[in-house]
Design a protein around this motif. Structure first.
Motif, PDB file in Angstrom:
ATOM      1  N   GLN A 144      42.315  69.565 -12.276  1.00  0.00           N
ATOM      2  CA  GLN A 144      41.167  68.668 -12.404  1.00  0.00           C
ATOM      3  C   GLN A 144      40.987  67.753 -11.193  1.00  0.00           C
ATOM      4  N   ASP A 145      42.069  67.480 -10.455  1.00  0.00           N
ATOM      5  CA  ASP A 145      41.967  66.577  -9.304  1.00  0.00           C
ATOM      6  C   ASP A 145      41.547  67.351  -8.057  1.00  0.00           C
ATOM      7  N   ILE A 146      40.358  67.902  -8.153  1.00  0.00           N
ATOM      8  CA  ILE A 146      39.830  68.743  -7.084  1.00  0.00           C
ATOM      9  C   ILE A 146      39.592  67.956  -5.799  1.00  0.00           C
ATOM     10  N   GLU A 147      39.387  66.640  -5.934  1.00  0.00           N
ATOM     11  CA  GLU A 147      39.090  65.805  -4.756  1.00  0.00           C
ATOM     12  C   GLU A 147      40.298  65.724  -3.825  1.00  0.00           C
ATOM     13  N   GLN A 148      41.510  65.905  -4.362  1.00  0.00           N
ATOM     14  CA  GLN A 148      42.690  65.864  -3.501  1.00  0.00           C
ATOM     15  C   GLN A 148      42.709  67.049  -2.543  1.00  0.00           C
TER      16      GLN A 148
ATOM     17  N   ASP B 122      31.060  63.859 -18.286  1.00  0.00           N
ATOM     18  CA  ASP B 122      30.379  63.330 -17.105  1.00  0.00           C
ATOM     19  C   ASP B 122      31.322  62.948 -15.974  1.00  0.00           C
ATOM     20  N   ASP B 123      32.487  62.376 -16.290  1.00  0.00           N
ATOM     21  CA  ASP B 123      33.397  61.942 -15.225  1.00  0.00           C
ATOM     22  C   ASP B 123      33.868  63.118 -14.377  1.00  0.00           C
ATOM     23  N   LEU B 124      34.286  64.191 -15.032  1.00  0.00           N
ATOM     24  CA  LEU B 124      34.762  65.345 -14.277  1.00  0.00           C
ATOM     25  C   LEU B 124      33.604  66.077 -13.600  1.00  0.00           C
ATOM     26  N   ARG B 125      32.457  66.097 -14.250  1.00  0.00           N
ATOM     27  CA  ARG B 125      31.289  66.717 -13.614  1.00  0.00           C
ATOM     28  C   ARG B 125      30.917  65.959 -12.335  1.00  0.00           C
TER      29      ARG B 125
ATOM     30  N   LYS C 183      32.988  64.238 -10.445  1.00  0.00           N
ATOM     31  CA  LYS C 183      34.029  64.528  -9.451  1.00  0.00           C
ATOM     32  C   LYS C 183      33.761  65.873  -8.778  1.00  0.00           C
ATOM     33  N   TYR C 184      33.407  66.861  -9.590  1.00  0.00           N
ATOM     34  CA  TYR C 184      33.072  68.190  -9.048  1.00  0.00           C
ATOM     35  C   TYR C 184      31.897  68.117  -8.089  1.00  0.00           C
ATOM     36  N   GLU C 185      30.859  67.412  -8.493  1.00  0.00           N
ATOM     37  CA  GLU C 185      29.643  67.385  -7.673  1.00  0.00           C
ATOM     38  C   GLU C 185      29.853  66.638  -6.361  1.00  0.00           C
ATOM     39  N   GLN C 186      30.806  65.716  -6.333  1.00  0.00           N
ATOM     40  CA  GLN C 186      31.083  64.972  -5.105  1.00  0.00           C
ATOM     41  C   GLN C 186      31.700  65.848  -4.021  1.00  0.00           C
ATOM     42  N   VAL C 187      32.410  66.914  -4.411  1.00  0.00           N
ATOM     43  CA  VAL C 187      33.150  67.698  -3.412  1.00  0.00           C
ATOM     44  C   VAL C 187      32.702  69.153  -3.324  1.00  0.00           C
ATOM     45  N   VAL C 188      31.717  69.562  -4.137  1.00  0.00           N
ATOM     46  CA  VAL C 188      31.360  70.977  -4.203  1.00  0.00           C
ATOM     47  C   VAL C 188      30.831  71.507  -2.872  1.00  0.00           C
ATOM     48  N   ASN C 189      30.313  70.637  -2.023  1.00  0.00           N
ATOM     49  CA  ASN C 189      29.839  71.084  -0.717  1.00  0.00           C
ATOM     50  C   ASN C 189      30.856  70.855   0.393  1.00  0.00           C
ATOM     51  N   GLU C 190      32.076  70.451  -0.006  1.00  0.00           N
ATOM     52  CA  GLU C 190      33.129  70.212   0.981  1.00  0.00           C
ATOM     53  C   GLU C 190      34.190  71.308   0.990  1.00  0.00           C
TER      54      GLU C 190
END
Length: 416
Positions: free
Chosen positions: A227-231, A255-258, A260-267
């Motif tokens: 779940q900690d995809i941002e790391q 919503d919280d995990l969604r 987080k996903y949307e913040q990094v999906v283009n990275e």
């Protein structure tokens, strides 16, 4: 159209054949009878790098999983439960159902590492490897992608069984690494106190082992049960053709995990290699509304997803009702999770109706008949499956034959 020659020595011998024709498409898909499948398995074992036409090698470009033409490819799949616990699900009928009824393109083979029956504990590695071998070959014959999943869970940290993982992936990559449909998932859900630094240390050991034999797509789990995809986005690995996994269960993760996903999906490239529409335990109440919200979001960014799980276990995440025969089931045996998966993929991939096809010819005491038994779509192209029977009522052997199939409507057969 050609079939390999076969000998028929016994009177009234019945041989079932199948022919799949892609109409105006570019897919090569051949379904075989049981006897042909066994023979094919032997042939492929001696030449495991044989490439199946019609399935593209997947890779990553511009933070997306793409096909050989560079177009985004959305993985839509189903995961087995633990192979040691539900081995019967690895059969041709089930895998065909996943493809033809559900419109899926991927099967994930979940092999636990530490639980009862685990590869690194009290399981039987050779038996588990045999199940993986069978699953890969079934996927290959059906033009499905196959995810080989090193299913970290109770062992928490993938470094716990690093040496076993290296040996396993060396064997898998050497044997299957050149097949375009094979994907390696090197650690399912790092959890507990496991850090991204430790996952990276593990990946930096395992990925070079795979890359000795294969450039195929590799999936890497992220901390906190993926779940900690941002790391991973903050410090991605240095290898090509690597995607990072996000797992969610719709009744728990919203919503919280969604966000987080949307913040990094283009990275970074992301694949949801496991999700459910129940809670995070794999059980509990179904939340279709949250599940549908997740699917709309994943579609927005062309992100692949694999549902957990294909079994008859008595829990909400299973797609089959308890007691269902895993060797022989239909859509009538689906649980609410299974019905949801069926409905949402059928809505995305409607099957074009094709008029019935039937043809029979007789020469001497031999009769060859064909009829259409199934239709579906692949890459927006209609596919028709023809089943044939050769009845030899004479005492003489038949070593070869030819046939002509006349379609009841104008079509262009681009592959068969």
């Amino acid at each position: 159209m050609k079939f390999m020659e076969r000998n028929f020595f016994k009177k009234c011998s019945m041989i079932a054949l199948a022919l799949l024709c892609v109409l105006c498409g570019c897919q090569n898909t051949t379904k075989r009878s049981d006897s042909q499948t066994k023979q094919s398995a032997v042939e492929k074992k001696s030449d495991p790098v044989q490439k199946e036409k019609g399935i593209s090698c997947l890779s990553t470009t511009n933070n997306r999983v793409v096909d050989e033409s560079g177009n985004p490819y959305v993985i839509k799949g189903i995961s087995t439960h633990g192979l040691a616990w539900f081995p019967e699900i690895v059969n041709e009928k089930s895998f065909s159902n996943f493809k033809n009824d559900f419109g899926l393109n991927t099967v994930r083979l979940a092999m636990y590492t530490a639980e009862s029956g685990g590869y690194c504990t009290d399981g039987y590695p050779q038996k588990l490897e045999s199940l993986i071998d069978r699953g890969i070959k079934l996927c290959q014959s059906l033009n499905l992608y196959c995810v080989v999943d090193w299913h970290i869970l109770s062992d928490q940290n993938p470094l716990e069984h690093l040496d076993s993982a290296k040996g396993f992936f060396e064997k898998m990559a050497r044997q299957y690494g050149k097949l375009p449909n094979v994907i390696f998932e090197i650690c399912n859900e790092p959890n507990g106190s496991t850090t991204w630094q430790e996952v990276s240390e593990y990946a930096n050991e395992i990925i070079p082992v795979i890359r000795k034999y294969s450039d195929t797509l590799i999936l890497v789990g992220t901390p906190n049960w993926s779940q900690d995809i941002e790391q991973a986005a903050q410090s991605p690995l240095s290898f090509k053709n690597v995607a990072y996994t996000l797992h969610f269960y719709a009744a728990t993760h919203k919503d919280d995990l969604r966000a987080k996903y949307e913040q990094v999906v283009n990275e970074i490239p992301i694949v949801v290699s496991e999700f459910g529409i129940c809670d995070a335990s794999g059980n509990g109440a179904i939340d279709e509304e949250s599940g549908n919200t997740w699917i709309r979001l994943l579609n927005k960014y062309d992100t692949g997803r694999i549902l957990w799980n294909a079994s008859n276990k008595d829990e909400s995440s299973s797609i089959l009702k308890p007691g269902t025969n895993l060797d022989d089931w239909t859509t009538a045996d689906l649980t609410p999770s299974g019905q949801w998966l069926l409905a949402q993929n059928k809505a995305a991939t409607p099957v074009k109706k094709i008029s019935p096809i039937q043809s029979t010819s007789t020469q001497g005491k031999a009769t060859l008949s064909f009829q259409s038994s199934n239709t579906w779509t692949e890459k927006n192209k209609p596919v028709v499956q023809l089943e044939g029977t050769l009845d030899n009522a004479s005492p003489d052997a038949i070593t070869s034959w030819t046939f002509t199939v006349q379609f009841p409507e104008a079509v262009q057969v681009s592959d068969h």
